[in-house]
Design a protein around this motif. Structure first.
Motif, PDB file in Angstrom:
ATOM      1  N   ASP A   1      42.593  43.485  39.431  1.00 39.83           N
ATOM      2  CA  ASP A   1      41.499  42.802  40.136  1.00 39.83           C
ATOM      3  C   ASP A   1      40.560  42.087  39.163  1.00 39.83           C
ATOM      4  OD1 ASP A   1      39.884  41.881  42.120  1.00 39.83           O
ATOM      5  OD2 ASP A   1      39.237  43.839  42.852  1.00 39.83           O
ATOM      6  N   ILE A   2      41.120  41.168  38.390  1.00 47.35           N
ATOM      7  CA  ILE A   2      40.307  40.471  37.384  1.00 47.35           C
ATOM      8  C   ILE A   2      40.240  38.971  37.619  1.00 47.35           C
ATOM      9  CG2 ILE A   2      40.733  42.151  35.543  1.00 47.35           C
ATOM     10  CD1 ILE A   2      42.736  39.872  34.497  1.00 47.35           C
TER      11      ILE A   2
ATOM     12  N   PRO B   1      36.374  36.665  34.685  1.00 48.48           N
ATOM     13  CA  PRO B   1      34.948  36.639  34.403  1.00 48.48           C
ATOM     14  C   PRO B   1      34.677  35.993  33.042  1.00 48.48           C
ATOM     15  CG  PRO B   1      35.551  38.763  35.293  1.00 48.48           C
ATOM     16  CD  PRO B   1      36.827  38.003  35.087  1.00 48.48           C
TER      17      PRO B   1
ATOM     18  N   ARG C   1      44.264  41.615  43.330  1.00 48.43           N
ATOM     19  CA  ARG C   1      43.384  42.503  44.076  1.00 48.43           C
ATOM     20  C   ARG C   1      44.194  43.617  44.744  1.00 48.43           C
ATOM     21  NH1 ARG C   1      39.100  38.723  46.798  1.00 48.43           N
ATOM     22  NH2 ARG C   1      38.563  38.473  44.617  1.00 48.43           N
TER      23      ARG C   1
ATOM     24  N   ASP D   1      39.399  35.524  40.212  1.00 48.56           N
ATOM     25  CA  ASP D   1      38.815  34.983  41.437  1.00 48.56           C
ATOM     26  C   ASP D   1      38.667  33.475  41.255  1.00 48.56           C
ATOM     27  OD1 ASP D   1      37.827  34.798  43.982  1.00 48.56           O
ATOM     28  OD2 ASP D   1      36.142  36.153  43.678  1.00 48.56           O
TER      29      ASP D   1
ATOM     30  N   MET E   1      36.547  30.451  40.546  1.00 44.67           N
ATOM     31  CA  MET E   1      35.276  30.256  39.860  1.00 44.67           C
ATOM     32  C   MET E   1      34.762  28.855  40.202  1.00 44.67           C
ATOM     33  SD  MET E   1      34.717  33.040  38.180  1.00 44.67           S
ATOM     34  CE  MET E   1      35.734  34.518  38.156  1.00 44.67           C
TER      35      MET E   1
ATOM     36  N   SER F   1      34.350  43.826  42.416  1.00 46.48           N
ATOM     37  CA  SER F   1      34.976  43.633  41.113  1.00 46.48           C
ATOM     38  C   SER F   1      34.150  42.618  40.335  1.00 46.48           C
ATOM     39  CB  SER F   1      36.412  43.154  41.269  1.00 46.48           C
ATOM     40  OG  SER F   1      36.433  41.802  41.635  1.00 46.48           O
ATOM     41  N   LEU F   2      34.248  42.705  39.017  1.00 49.12           N
ATOM     42  CA  LEU F   2      33.522  41.782  38.161  1.00 49.12           C
ATOM     43  C   LEU F   2      33.973  40.346  38.447  1.00 49.12           C
ATOM     44  CD1 LEU F   2      31.415  42.058  35.930  1.00 49.12           C
ATOM     45  CD2 LEU F   2      33.272  42.036  34.269  1.00 49.12           C
ATOM     46  N   ALA F   3      35.269  40.196  38.717  1.00 52.95           N
ATOM     47  CA  ALA F   3      35.808  38.858  38.993  1.00 52.95           C
ATOM     48  C   ALA F   3      35.156  38.279  40.246  1.00 52.95           C
ATOM     49  CB  ALA F   3      37.318  38.937  39.164  1.00 52.95           C
ATOM     50  N   GLU F   4      35.052  39.112  41.276  1.00 46.68           N
ATOM     51  CA  GLU F   4      34.468  38.633  42.530  1.00 46.68           C
ATOM     52  C   GLU F   4      33.001  38.261  42.316  1.00 46.68           C
ATOM     53  OE1 GLU F   4      35.256  41.326  45.711  1.00 46.68           O
ATOM     54  OE2 GLU F   4      34.261  40.046  47.184  1.00 46.68           O
TER      55      GLU F   4
END
Lengths: 826, 158
Positions: A164-165, A180, A159, A167, A169, B51-54
């Protein structure tokens, strides 16, 4: 003292600024509090609870990475209660860590292992459960989330300075780090900066190429600098038995781009030349050094005798060390008595704009540093800086995080466009007009007008700005007004300018904005694609200057004293003049440059090379140009030679030799050539050269420059909006680099569509992805594939900078503007 | 432009400028498509400035957001304690065998989705399955399926 807090940690008093965390306050005393989720350089999150400490008069244990200090606080960092709690935390983490330190590549560099040892965990208290996740075998990076402890460092660093890809899950026991839809990294838009690998405390994220290549304690660590661009980022090479097995950044959060971290393959590629080659009967055949160098000496000597000083020339790469560059130019200037020595920085506006940069700042002393970028209130970003010099992205993001306002001038809608407060989406070619318009808007403010009126030749500047401001551009009026407001009203402003990646008019128009707002000192951050652009041109690597930027026409006698031979006092030919068909050069020596592979105007260059009596190419591999040479000599790379480099923003670094070359060092080659020609030039050792440079120019060429008094005239720019012709521009697509062959040999071309062989168009154009097309410009034609890119506006086509397409479609004299183009199905 | 993109833009426009609306937006999208299409997620991320991830991180936190299309008939086999005691494992296995689907899977023709859930709160009826929103005792999964398939055929006849 106001704003300071005094507290006691483990019986010792310390005074720190208000708002400091206990963990940092302890660090100031040299007390290390164990931590896993906290990472120096990133915000804490207080997730792992390993950094708990006891604070007197506070009931529970306190998380040291989050809790701010208070006056009179008494902290104990290592009591039995604290140790017990930490041990328990670690036990819980280990219950989901089915790692086997015996065979783990991270062993010896693993934080979990270190703390388990320090806290004396002999065998796990809880049964170890294996989550059973599939190991993700990504490009360059292997992700084994079975070993992940969910500290979230990778997410935070991605981030902060990445794409920023990542997170967390899902939730609860199922929580894991992911992209994602769990897509592979490449499909998720990862830049492969590898920051996540750098910060991972366990073996969950590892460099793929490093696996199985030895244990941490078997690796030799050599501090060095990246040679991929002018930012010259700090890095460490980790070697085993002389082979690079990984590259790391010196601090966990220090940024390295994909090229720096994963792009070292070219250095140890099987394609590297190890022996000289000479042309016999049309074929290049291996010979020994003595034979090859005799041939070179003889031919250079003959050409000099027959055609005079103009008949021989040398072109050197801005990617070699200062010592190598100095030796090369001395061989030509003092040895062959010609000033036909020039470097790749000449292509485009690089050289011109670096000189102008000095005229603004008064010399490299006045350049902005990374710190100035971080502390700026307003930043003006021109063009594709973040692709050319990826380290800028991390700094920009941090600066904006600290409150800086970003103005981005460029047509490409990528991350800077999203981060920017004002995005000036000028179409290619409109940039100088937009910048002139900003100048015009700023001049409407009485304070600036009064100031500017005092500048010499103001009237002609005002007139030009007035004229250019009337040309209609595609940027909305309110964005222009907002940008002018920010640039003129915010206190500390910094201009990030890719000197070798913009047209001269764009560069000059941007520098005018600095002058107009009185920003000369610490307000210009120049960047370039060349690691040692500054060192090479300052130490004699361009035709018109002797080392130390002494003009050739004035300083011949001065250098006669240094060199013991009187050099030629006639300025030499520039690279563009030497490579023009019909130029007087008949024998050419290319050091680390591949004009056919990386210069624009490859068509006319090929014609010129055909006219030569003799061409010698010294390079890492058999490049396109080398294939045409009469003699090919192997070249030692910068990590092999080591030596001095000067980053484009003016910082000088001395590198040790990180890799042992199996070939002669470049200065040894020049020394042997000189010996064969009976020239005494003292080129045989790097130390000799370093000492000589210090004697010739004690400042290493980083000399103060005369300040320009007036503004720059932009001349003819345009055409502005309303021109319906398709504009072709060369754009640096990540991870582009000056020497595409290096990227290919390092396996980085996979990061680009069609491995870099494409023309990018907006999806609104009537062509489909993958269509084979012929792109034509007034300078050439090139057949390639269409890549549809949402980030491009309609009416703009882009080919990757430094690619064969760019080489064929742009002229050598003006590679970084836009050219009218047409595209038809092939 | 795909339907998912157009519809999502409309949905986002309704909420834009307000705080804490992401879940509402996602619920509306799911209400419309039965799941969260990837193109829709991209629009939400872009328009809402996350963000898409968030966005996926947040959505995947909730068990009832779905990321792939679901079947017309959703069969949820309860795996709660009471149902477990009454043989829900066999019930799940039977459905799995009959439908050719593993837990969490949807048939390629989008007719069935098979899921395991924790407790639906009708332990007296154990072993319980929920078929779409209706609760059944699944003492004989084969019979239930036969009835379901018949019902489907009947629907088609009309």
């Amino acid at each position: 003292m106001a704003g300071m807090v005094t507290l006691t940690i483990d019986g010792r008093e310390v005074t720190v600024p208000e708002g400091t965390t206990i963990l940092h306050a302890a660090e100031a005393l040299g007390i290390e509090i164990p931590h896993l989720c906290y990472c120096p350089g990133l915000e804490g999150t207080g997730a792992c609870r390993l950094c708990v400490v006891e604070v007197e008069k506070v009931r529970g244990l306190v998380v040291a990475c989050m809790r701010r200090v208070a006056e009179g606080m008494v902290v104990h960092t290592n009591t039995p209660r604290v140790r017990e709690a930490r041990k328990f935390v670690l036990e819980l983490l280990l219950s989901r860590h089915p790692g086997l330190c015996l065979s783990c590549d991270k062993s010896g560099d693993c934080k979990l292992q270190q703390y388990a040892y320090e806290l004396g965990i002999k065998r796990p208290f809880f049964e170890v459960r294996d989550p059973g996740y599939e190991v993700k075998d990504d490009l360059f990076i292997v992700r084994d989330y079975n070993l992940c402890i969910l500290c979230g460092r990778c997410i935070r660093v991605c981030r902060t300075q990445g794409a920023d890809i990542l997170d967390f899950m899902k939730r609860g026991i199922e929580t894991r780090v992911g992209t994602p839809l769990d897509r592979p990294l490449l499909e998720s838009g990862c830049d492969f900066c590898g920051s996540c690998v750098s910060v991972c405390p366990t073996g969950a994220l590892m460099e793929k190429a490093r696996l199985g290549k030895g244990r941490e304690w078997e690796l030799e660590k050599v501090p060095s600098r990246c040679s991929y661009c002018g930012a010259a980022c700090e890095l460490n090479y980790h070697l085993r038995r002389g082979e690079i097995v990984k590259v790391s950044s010196p601090r966990p959060v220090a940024y390295l781009c994909a090229r720096g971290r994963f792009g070292y393959g070219y250095l140890q590629s099987g394609e590297r030349l190890t022996t000289p080659l000479v042309r016999r009967g049309g074929e290049l055949v291996p010979v020994d050094w003595d034979e090859a160098l005799s041939l070179v000496a003889e031919n250079l000597h003959q050409a000099r005798e027959r055609y005079g000083a103009e008949g021989v020339g040398g072109i050197l790469s801005p990617l070699v060390s200062c010592e190598t560059a100095y030796a090369f130019q001395k061989f030509f200037r003092a040895g062959l008595r010609t000033n036909n020595v020039d470097c790749g920085l000449r292509v485009g506006a690089g050289l011109e704009l670096l000189r102008h940069a000095d005229a603004v700042t008064g010399g490299p002393e006045g350049y902005a540093s990374w710190k100035d970028v971080l502390e700026a209130n307003v930043i003006l970003l021109v063009g594709d800086v973040c692709q050319r010099v990826p380290a800028t992205w991390g700094y920009l993001k941090r600066a904006v995080g600290r409150g800086a306002k970003l103005i981005y001038l460029g047509f490409y809608k990528d991350r800077p466009a999203r981060l920017a407060h004002v995005w000036l989406q000028a179409l290619p070619g409109e940039e100088p007009l937009v910048l002139a318009r900003l100048a015009w808007l700023i001049l409407q403010k009485p304070t600036y007008r009064t100031l500017a009126e005092r500048v010499p030749y103001f009237a002609s500047f005002a007139e030009e700005v007035e004229r250019l401001a009337r040309v209609e551009v595609s940027v909305p009026e309110e964005n222009l007004a907002r940008a002018a407001e920010l640039w003129s009203e915010e206190a500390r402003g910094v201009l990030l300018l890719p000197v070798d990646g913009v047209s001269p008019a764009t560069g000059k128009a941007a520098l005018n904005l600095l002058l107009l707002t009185g920003r000369r000192e610490k307000a210009l951050f120049p960047t370039s694609a060349f690691v040692n652009a500054q060192g090479v041109w300052r130490l004699g690597g361009v035709a018109e200057f002797f080392p130390g930027l002494r003009p050739v026409s004035e300083a011949a006698s001065e250098f006669a004293a240094f060199w013991g031979r009187v050099p030629n006092g006639t300025p030499g030919l520039s690279l563009t003049a030497m490579l023009r068909p019909g130029s007087p050069v008949k024998a050419l020596y290319l050091l680390g440059e591949d004009p056919l592979g990386s210069y624009p105007g490859s068509g006319s260059i090929a014609a010129k090379l055909g006219e030569l009596d003799f061409l010698v190419v010294q390079d890492l591999t058999l490049t396109k140009t080398a294939e045409k040479a009469h003699v090919v000599l192997p070249l030692a790379s910068l990590p092999e030679t080591g030596g001095t480099i000067i980053a484009t923003h003016g910082e000088k670094h001395h590198l040790s030799s990180a890799l042992s070359p199996r070939i002669l060092m470049p200065w040894q080659v020049f020394a042997l050539l000189a010996a064969k020609m009976n020239l005494e030039l003292n080129l045989s050792a790097q130390e000799l050269l370093l000492n000589e440079i210090k004697a010739v120019t004690p400042e290493f060429g980083l000399v103060p420059a005369e300040r320009k008094l007036g503004f720059w005239e932009l001349g003819e720019v345009g055409p502005g909006r309303g021109d319906s012709q398709l504009k072709l521009t060369a754009l640096a697509f990540y991870p582009s680099f000056y020497r595409q062959d290096w990227l290919k040999l390092s396996g980085l071309e996979v990061l680009l569509p069609y491995e870099g062989n494409f023309v990018a168009l907006s999806p609104e154009e009537e062509l489909e992805e993958g269509a084979v097309v012929e792109v034509s410009t007034p300078y050439g034609a090139f057949t390639t594939r269409v890549h549809l890119d949402k980030a491009l506006p309609r009416g703009v086509a882009a080919v990757p900078a430094f690619s064969p397409a760019a080489a064929a479609l742009f002229p050598l004299e003006a590679p970084w503007g836009s050219v009218p183009a047409s595209i038809a199905r092939a | 432009m795909s339907e998912a993109v157009t519809v999502t833009r409309e949905i986002v426009a309704k909420y834009k400028g307000r705080e804490g609306v992401l879940t509402h937006i996602l619920q509306d999208i799911q209400g419309r498509f039965g799941y969260l299409p990837p193109e829709a997620m991209e629009v939400v991320a872009e328009e809402m400035g996350v963000s898409l991830a968030e966005l996926y991180g947040m959505a995947s936190f909730y068990a009832r957001f779905y990321f792939a299309p679901r079947g017309k008939t959703v069969i949820k086999v309860c795996r709660g304690t009471a149902c477990h005691v009454r043989g829900s494992e066999r019930v799940l296995a039977k459905f799995s065998e009959e439908l050719g689907l593993k837990e969490g899977e949807t048939s390629p023709d989008l007719s069935f989705t098979l899921e395991a859930v924790n407790c639906v709160g009708c332990c007296a009826l154990a072993p319980v399955v929920m078929i779409n929103e209706k609760v059944f005792t699944a003492s004989d999964p084969g019979k239930l399926l036969a009835a379901l398939r018949q019902g489907e055929n009947r629907d088609q006849d009309h």
